[in-house]
Design an enzyme around this catalytic site. Structure first.
Site, PDB file in Angstrom:
ATOM      1  N   LYS A  10      25.614  38.023  40.476  1.00  8.99           N
ATOM      2  CA  LYS A  10      26.305  37.051  41.144  1.00  8.99           C
ATOM      3  C   LYS A  10      25.381  36.386  41.846  1.00  8.99           C
ATOM      4  O   LYS A  10      23.662  36.757  41.622  1.00  8.99           O
ATOM      5  CB  LYS A  10      27.476  38.033  41.750  1.00  8.99           C
ATOM      6  CG  LYS A  10      28.484  38.456  41.606  1.00  8.99           C
ATOM      7  CD  LYS A  10      29.106  39.420  42.787  1.00  8.99           C
ATOM      8  CE  LYS A  10      30.067  39.761  41.584  1.00  8.99           C
ATOM      9  NZ  LYS A  10      30.964  40.185  43.029  1.00  8.99           N
ATOM     10  N   PHE A  58      39.919  37.468  51.111  1.00 12.76           N
ATOM     11  CA  PHE A  58      38.762  37.196  50.768  1.00 12.76           C
ATOM     12  C   PHE A  58      38.749  36.088  49.219  1.00 12.76           C
ATOM     13  O   PHE A  58      37.745  36.401  48.890  1.00 12.76           O
ATOM     14  CB  PHE A  58      38.011  38.480  50.414  1.00 12.76           C
ATOM     15  CG  PHE A  58      38.417  39.518  49.460  1.00 12.76           C
ATOM     16  CD1 PHE A  58      38.114  39.704  48.518  1.00 12.76           C
ATOM     17  CD2 PHE A  58      39.534  40.961  50.244  1.00 12.76           C
ATOM     18  CE1 PHE A  58      38.841  40.509  47.137  1.00 12.76           C
ATOM     19  CE2 PHE A  58      39.819  41.311  48.945  1.00 12.76           C
ATOM     20  CZ  PHE A  58      39.409  41.616  47.916  1.00 12.76           C
ATOM     21  N   ARG A  91      29.617  51.782  36.026  1.00 17.96           N
ATOM     22  CA  ARG A  91      30.401  51.006  37.116  1.00 17.96           C
ATOM     23  C   ARG A  91      29.363  52.279  38.525  1.00 17.96           C
ATOM     24  O   ARG A  91      28.899  52.624  40.093  1.00 17.96           O
ATOM     25  CB  ARG A  91      31.714  52.131  37.414  1.00 17.96           C
ATOM     26  CG  ARG A  91      32.905  50.775  37.115  1.00 17.96           C
ATOM     27  CD  ARG A  91      32.752  50.058  38.100  1.00 17.96           C
ATOM     28  NE  ARG A  91      33.225  49.579  39.781  1.00 17.96           N
ATOM     29  CZ  ARG A  91      33.644  48.605  39.891  1.00 17.96           C
ATOM     30  NH1 ARG A  91      33.769  47.852  39.208  1.00 17.96           N
ATOM     31  NH2 ARG A  91      34.263  49.440  41.436  1.00 17.96           N
ATOM     32  N   THR A  97      32.232  49.462  45.937  1.00 17.61           N
ATOM     33  CA  THR A  97      32.363  48.002  46.260  1.00 17.61           C
ATOM     34  C   THR A  97      32.261  47.727  47.749  1.00 17.61           C
ATOM     35  O   THR A  97      31.314  46.457  48.552  1.00 17.61           O
ATOM     36  CB  THR A  97      34.274  47.544  46.250  1.00 17.61           C
ATOM     37  OG1 THR A  97      34.189  48.230  45.096  1.00 17.61           O
ATOM     38  CG2 THR A  97      34.374  45.705  46.232  1.00 17.61           C
ATOM     39  N   ARG A 108      23.580  48.577  44.411  1.00 16.22           N
ATOM     40  CA  ARG A 108      24.391  47.296  45.935  1.00 16.22           C
ATOM     41  C   ARG A 108      23.962  48.245  46.926  1.00 16.22           C
ATOM     42  O   ARG A 108      24.014  47.975  47.473  1.00 16.22           O
ATOM     43  CB  ARG A 108      26.525  48.151  45.563  1.00 16.22           C
ATOM     44  CG  ARG A 108      26.859  46.537  45.070  1.00 16.22           C
ATOM     45  CD  ARG A 108      28.241  47.422  44.204  1.00 16.22           C
ATOM     46  NE  ARG A 108      28.898  46.476  43.994  1.00 16.22           N
ATOM     47  CZ  ARG A 108      29.867  46.100  43.383  1.00 16.22           C
ATOM     48  NH1 ARG A 108      30.767  47.611  43.857  1.00 16.22           N
ATOM     49  NH2 ARG A 108      30.048  45.709  42.736  1.00 16.22           N
ATOM     50  N   HIS A 126      28.923  42.164  39.250  1.00 17.38           N
ATOM     51  CA  HIS A 126      30.371  42.830  38.867  1.00 17.38           C
ATOM     52  C   HIS A 126      29.806  43.707  37.913  1.00 17.38           C
ATOM     53  O   HIS A 126      29.100  44.074  36.975  1.00 17.38           O
ATOM     54  CB  HIS A 126      31.234  41.888  38.671  1.00 17.38           C
ATOM     55  CG  HIS A 126      31.965  41.635  38.231  1.00 17.38           C
ATOM     56  ND1 HIS A 126      33.383  42.278  38.412  1.00 17.38           N
ATOM     57  CD2 HIS A 126      32.257  41.826  36.128  1.00 17.38           C
ATOM     58  CE1 HIS A 126      34.346  42.904  37.824  1.00 17.38           C
ATOM     59  NE2 HIS A 126      34.026  42.654  36.231  1.00 17.38           N
TER      60      HIS A 126
HETATM   61  O1  CDP Z   1      33.620  44.367  42.866  1.00 19.82           O
HETATM   62  P1  CDP Z   1      34.492  45.632  42.312  1.00 19.82           P
HETATM   63  O2  CDP Z   1      34.718  45.665  41.426  1.00 19.82           O
HETATM   64  O3  CDP Z   1      33.422  46.504  42.732  1.00 19.82           O
HETATM   65  O4  CDP Z   1      35.305  44.978  43.849  1.00 19.82           O
HETATM   66  P2  CDP Z   1      37.096  44.424  43.729  1.00 19.82           P
HETATM   67  O5  CDP Z   1      37.710  45.275  44.545  1.00 19.82           O
HETATM   68  O6  CDP Z   1      36.876  44.434  42.295  1.00 19.82           O
HETATM   69  O7  CDP Z   1      36.678  43.171  44.971  1.00 19.82           O
HETATM   70  C1  CDP Z   1      36.072  42.292  43.763  1.00 19.82           C
HETATM   71  C2  CDP Z   1      34.541  41.510  44.347  1.00 19.82           C
HETATM   72  O8  CDP Z   1      35.060  40.872  45.847  1.00 19.82           O
HETATM   73  C3  CDP Z   1      33.854  42.635  45.436  1.00 19.82           C
HETATM   74  O9  CDP Z   1      32.650  43.036  44.480  1.00 19.82           O
HETATM   75  C4  CDP Z   1      33.304  41.442  46.759  1.00 19.82           C
HETATM   76  O10 CDP Z   1      32.161  40.702  46.039  1.00 19.82           O
HETATM   77  C5  CDP Z   1      35.066  41.270  47.167  1.00 19.82           C
HETATM   78  N1  CDP Z   1      35.144  41.962  47.703  1.00 19.82           N
HETATM   79  C6  CDP Z   1      35.002  41.276  48.981  1.00 19.82           C
HETATM   80  O11 CDP Z   1      34.174  40.265  49.801  1.00 19.82           O
HETATM   81  N2  CDP Z   1      35.916  41.989  50.501  1.00 19.82           N
HETATM   82  C7  CDP Z   1      36.215  43.138  50.144  1.00 19.82           C
HETATM   83  N3  CDP Z   1      36.959  43.642  51.359  1.00 19.82           N
HETATM   84  C8  CDP Z   1      36.726  43.200  49.212  1.00 19.82           C
HETATM   85  C9  CDP Z   1      36.104  42.655  47.947  1.00 19.82           C
HETATM   86 MG    MG Z   2      36.651  44.971  40.250  1.00 21.09          MG
END
Ligand code: CDP
Ligand code: MG
Length: 149
Positions: A10, A58, A91, A97, A108, A126
């Site tokens: 990203k 968000f 993953r 996350t 991360r 991602h």
């Molecule tokens: O990326 P991942 O699949 O682990 O998490 P997601 O729940 O699909 O969320 C996608 C993206 O949203 C995350 O990688 C973060 O960049 C953002 N996010 C955020 O900014 N604040 C949150 N509370 C949850 C997600």
């Molecule tokens: Mg996701």
């Protein structure tokens, strides 16, 4: 066909010059790289990619993040990996996350942060979370002839 997964490096990672480090970390998983490109992400593509999050608090920042608007208009590196259990392997390597909750040596855990101004989780990478989502995402990001088998 072996399992495939989509990885996006990203804009927050690109602006920190972390693409090489992240790809090096992913090499340890011993998956096959079958597609890679640099992409200037349109708002339309970002919204389609993250359609599951539409309406969440968000979402707007998430879209601005992926399009590079929050990080000097940086681009994204999109990669397709293939191999046994590719989705779960990647993953596990990236971590949770929330960067604050990650095991420190995950991608991360090492490179992610929570932006204190926007509260945006700057997660640097991602990765698809299921084989079904991987297929949808790979079709979104790559034309068939861009996959090098
Ligand atoms: O990326 P991942 O699949 O682990 O998490 P997601 O729940 O699909 O969320 C996608 C993206 O949203 C995350 O990688 C973060 O960049 C953002 N996010 C955020 O900014 N604040 C949150 N509370 C949850 C997600
Ligand atoms: Mg996701």
């Amino acid at each position: 066909m072996a399992e495939r997964t989509l990885v996006l490096i990203k804009p927050d990672a690109m602006v920190k010059h972390l693409a090489g480090n992240i790809i090096t970390d992913l090499y340890t998983l011993n998956l096959k790289m079958i597609a890679l490109k640099l992409s200037k992400v349109s708002r339309e593509l970002a919204e389609m990619h993250y359609s599951e999050h539409k309406g969440k608090p968000f979402f707007e920042d998430l879209i601005k993040h992926l399009t590079g608007e929050l990080h000097n208009n940086e681009k994204v590196i999109a990669i397709v990996y293939e191999g046994e259990n590719a989705v779960q392997k990647v993953r596990d390597a990236i971590g949770k996350t929330n960067p604050d909750e990650c095991i420190p040596w995950t991608i991360r855990g090492k490179y992610g942060k929570i932006n204190t101004k926007t509260n945006c989780h700057e997660t640097v990478i991602h990765a698809s979370d299921s084989p079904e989502n991987a297929k949808r995402e790979i079709d979104l990001w790559f034309d068939k002839d861009e996959i090098v088998e």
